[in-house]
Design an enzyme around this catalytic site. Structure first.
Site, PDB file in Angstrom:
ATOM      1  N   SER A   1      33.862  44.302  38.856  1.00 50.93           N
ATOM      2  CA  SER A   1      33.423  45.483  39.607  1.00 50.93           C
ATOM      3  C   SER A   1      34.614  46.208  40.220  1.00 50.93           C
ATOM      4  O   SER A   1      35.462  45.596  40.862  1.00 50.93           O
ATOM      5  CB  SER A   1      32.455  45.093  40.726  1.00 50.93           C
ATOM      6  OG  SER A   1      32.140  46.241  41.504  1.00 50.93           O
TER       7      SER A   1
ATOM      8  N   VAL B   1      41.004  43.314  43.479  1.00 49.19           N
ATOM      9  CA  VAL B   1      41.775  42.997  42.278  1.00 49.19           C
ATOM     10  C   VAL B   1      41.385  43.929  41.132  1.00 49.19           C
ATOM     11  O   VAL B   1      42.241  44.412  40.386  1.00 49.19           O
ATOM     12  CB  VAL B   1      41.612  41.520  41.872  1.00 49.19           C
ATOM     13  CG1 VAL B   1      42.337  41.217  40.578  1.00 49.19           C
ATOM     14  CG2 VAL B   1      42.127  40.610  42.984  1.00 49.19           C
ATOM     15  N   CYS B   2      40.095  44.208  41.001  1.00 51.52           N
ATOM     16  CA  CYS B   2      39.646  45.123  39.939  1.00 51.52           C
ATOM     17  C   CYS B   2      40.228  46.518  40.162  1.00 51.52           C
ATOM     18  O   CYS B   2      40.717  47.160  39.223  1.00 51.52           O
ATOM     19  CB  CYS B   2      38.122  45.181  39.894  1.00 51.52           C
ATOM     20  SG  CYS B   2      37.332  43.589  39.542  1.00 51.52           S
ATOM     21  N   ALA B   3      40.176  46.988  41.386  1.00 47.84           N
ATOM     22  CA  ALA B   3      40.721  48.303  41.712  1.00 47.84           C
ATOM     23  C   ALA B   3      42.222  48.343  41.423  1.00 47.84           C
ATOM     24  O   ALA B   3      42.738  49.331  40.883  1.00 47.84           O
ATOM     25  CB  ALA B   3      40.439  48.631  43.181  1.00 47.84           C
TER      26      ALA B   3
ATOM     27  N   SER C   1      43.840  46.609  39.188  1.00 50.39           N
ATOM     28  CA  SER C   1      44.079  46.643  37.740  1.00 50.39           C
ATOM     29  C   SER C   1      43.882  48.053  37.192  1.00 50.39           C
ATOM     30  O   SER C   1      44.649  48.497  36.333  1.00 50.39           O
ATOM     31  CB  SER C   1      43.190  45.634  37.000  1.00 50.39           C
ATOM     32  OG  SER C   1      41.852  46.044  36.936  1.00 50.39           O
TER      33      SER C   1
END
Length: 168
Positions: free
Chosen positions: A54, A59-61, A63
């Protein structure tokens, strides 16, 4: 099925990533304008498939931001950021961050991407979301690099993915 961890606890995915040297599986994903996108829409391009649970997690943001910055300098390359987030959330995030060098795509409708790429979590608190992974595809549509991040809270190996992209 593959086993990764989330905060140290083992969780399973629906399969394994495509093997290097094989054709990338086709997909049908939803873009931020609610249109459909397939692998064919990116024919002749080098691709980074940045897959994550999500965009609303740190961490997703990170990436998405990192691939936006690093891959934007490479010619004939698209970064596809793929999750099960609603297209509205993906659009909001990219607009708020000023990110315009990535293509945000959602697997929320038919959920076949996660199955076809073997990255859908089948157990644990993230069940039905997508496992943090990177797949690099060359201009011929062949998989040249894959990484399924072992600990879901860790970032992918950007350097290795970008090198595979440059070598493709």
């Amino acid at each position: 099925m593959a086993t990764v961890t989330f905060h140290g606890d083992a969780i399973q995915t629906s399969g394994t990533l495509p093997k290097t040297g094989t054709k990338a599986p086709d997909f049908k994903l939803t873009d931020t304008k609610l249109g459909s996108k397939s692998l064919n829409d990116f024919s002749g391009k080098k691709l980074v498939l940045n897959i994550f649970p999500s965009v609303d997690t740190g961490v997703c943001a990170t990436s998405v931001r990192t691939f936006n910055k690093e891959a934007s300098e490479l010619e004939n390359t698209n970064v596809l950021c793929i999750s099960r987030d609603l297209p509205f959330a993906l659009s909001r995030f990219c607009a708020a961050e000023g990110l315009d060098n990535v293509v945000s795509l959602s697997d929320f409708k038919n959920r076949s991407f996660g199955k076809d790429y073997g990255v859908t979590f089948t157990t644990g608190p993230l069940e039905s979301l997508l496992s943090r992974s990177v797949v690099v595809v060359n201009q011929k549509g062949e998989v040249v690099y894959t990484e399924q991040v072992q600990e879901t809270g860790d970032e992918p190996n950007y350097k290795a993915a970008l090198q595979a992209l440059k070598d493709a």
